[in-house]
Design an enzyme around this catalytic site. Structure first.
Site, short mmCIF file in Angstrom:
data_model
loop_
_atom_site.label_atom_id
_atom_site.label_comp_id
_atom_site.label_asym_id
_atom_site.label_seq_id
_atom_site.Cartn_x
_atom_site.Cartn_y
_atom_site.Cartn_z
N LYS A 169 0.85 -1.19 0.00
CA LYS A 169 0.00 0.00 0.00
C LYS A 169 0.88 1.24 0.00
O LYS A 169 1.80 1.36 0.82
CB LYS A 169 -0.89 -0.02 1.24
CG LYS A 169 -2.16 0.76 1.15
CD LYS A 169 -2.99 0.48 2.40
CE LYS A 169 -4.30 1.20 2.38
NZ LYS A 169 -4.96 1.11 3.68
C1 E4P Z 1 -8.46 1.88 3.77
O1 E4P Z 1 -7.57 1.24 3.25
C2 E4P Z 1 -8.27 2.72 4.95
O2 E4P Z 1 -7.48 1.99 5.85
C3 E4P Z 1 -9.56 3.04 5.67
O3 E4P Z 1 -10.70 2.61 4.97
C4 E4P Z 1 -9.65 4.43 6.17
O4 E4P Z 1 -10.87 4.60 6.83
P1 E4P Z 1 -11.14 5.83 7.83
O5 E4P Z 1 -11.38 7.05 7.01
O6 E4P Z 1 -12.38 5.42 8.56
O7 E4P Z 1 -9.94 5.94 8.71
#
Ligand code: E4P
Length: 216
Positions: A83
């Site tokens: 990522k």
């Molecule tokens: C996705 O890969 C992220 O980790 C996640 O969905 C972020 O979500 P949030 O905005 O609730 O922190």
């Protein structure tokens, strides 16, 4: 639509993997912090539980260190997906890592143009953050719809991984908009199954069944 769990909590991942409904996992530095675990250790354990892609995020912001960290994370297991944030260095690192045969998940996507760049860089997934856009009174679902049209216009292979999902309606709307994946916290997946009419109907059926005195 594939279901990913957005958590680094191995107990919850183990529980959901037993349902057969889980297709993968996403983590991020905040979720690693919340787990209180070492990133490599916890990712290795998650990859053991889940067959599908497991996203582990690099912490570097420059191309060379992103590459080094990405390759290091990829050593953990075959189903690690690297990522990376959508920056110029991140896009360049994405292209290199994909050329080397790794899977990538380009995160923190807030515009259709960013998603277009990810597709051009050959990213495996792009993660548009719905909830964080909604928080700013911008319709996050419109972004999913725009990206779907653009990717279909050019037959891009990059998958739309809808992220920052906060509600059950987000999940339904993502499915209607054609997102390939929805990643969500365990609390949201749990709510998808609930309906008061299902509970009431089941209670009535069970009461009548009891009265028949039969066994199957
Ligand atoms: C996705 O890969 C992220 O980790 C996640 O969905 C972020 O979500 P949030 O905005 O609730 O922190």
């Amino acid at each position: 639509m594939k279901f990913f769990l957005d958590t680094a909590d191995v107990d919850e991942i183990r529980e959901w993997s037993q349902t057969g409904l889980l297709d993968g996992v996403t983590t991020n530095p905040s979720l690693i912090l919340k787990s209180g675990r070492d990133i490599k250790e916890v990712l290795a354990e998650i990859c053991d539980i889940v067959d599908g892609d497991v996203s582990g995020e690099v912490a570097a912001t420059d191309y060379d260190t992103m590459l080094a960290e990405g390759r290091e994370l990829a050593k953990i297991a075959k189903n690690i997906c690297i990522k990376l944030p959508i920056t110029m260095d991140g896009l360049r690192a994405c292209k290199t890592l994909v050329d080397e045969g790794f899977k990538t998940n380009m995160t923190l996507c807030f515009s259709a143009n960013q998603a277009l760049l990810v597709a051009k860089a050959g990213g495996t997934y792009v993660s548009p953050f719905i909830g964080r856009l909604d928080d700013m009174a911008i319709d996050g679902m419109e972004l999913i719809e725009e990206i779907r049209v653009i990717f279909d216009n050019y037959d891009f292979d990059t998958e739309i991984l809808a992220a920052s999902i906060r509600t059950v309606n987000h999940v339904k709307d993502c499915a209607l908009a054609g997102a390939d994946v929805a990643t969500m916290p365990p609390s949201t997946i749990e709510k998808l199954v609930k309906h008061p009419l299902t509970d009431a109907g089941l209670a009535a059926f069970l009461a009548d069944w009891e009265k028949t005195g039969q066994k199957i």
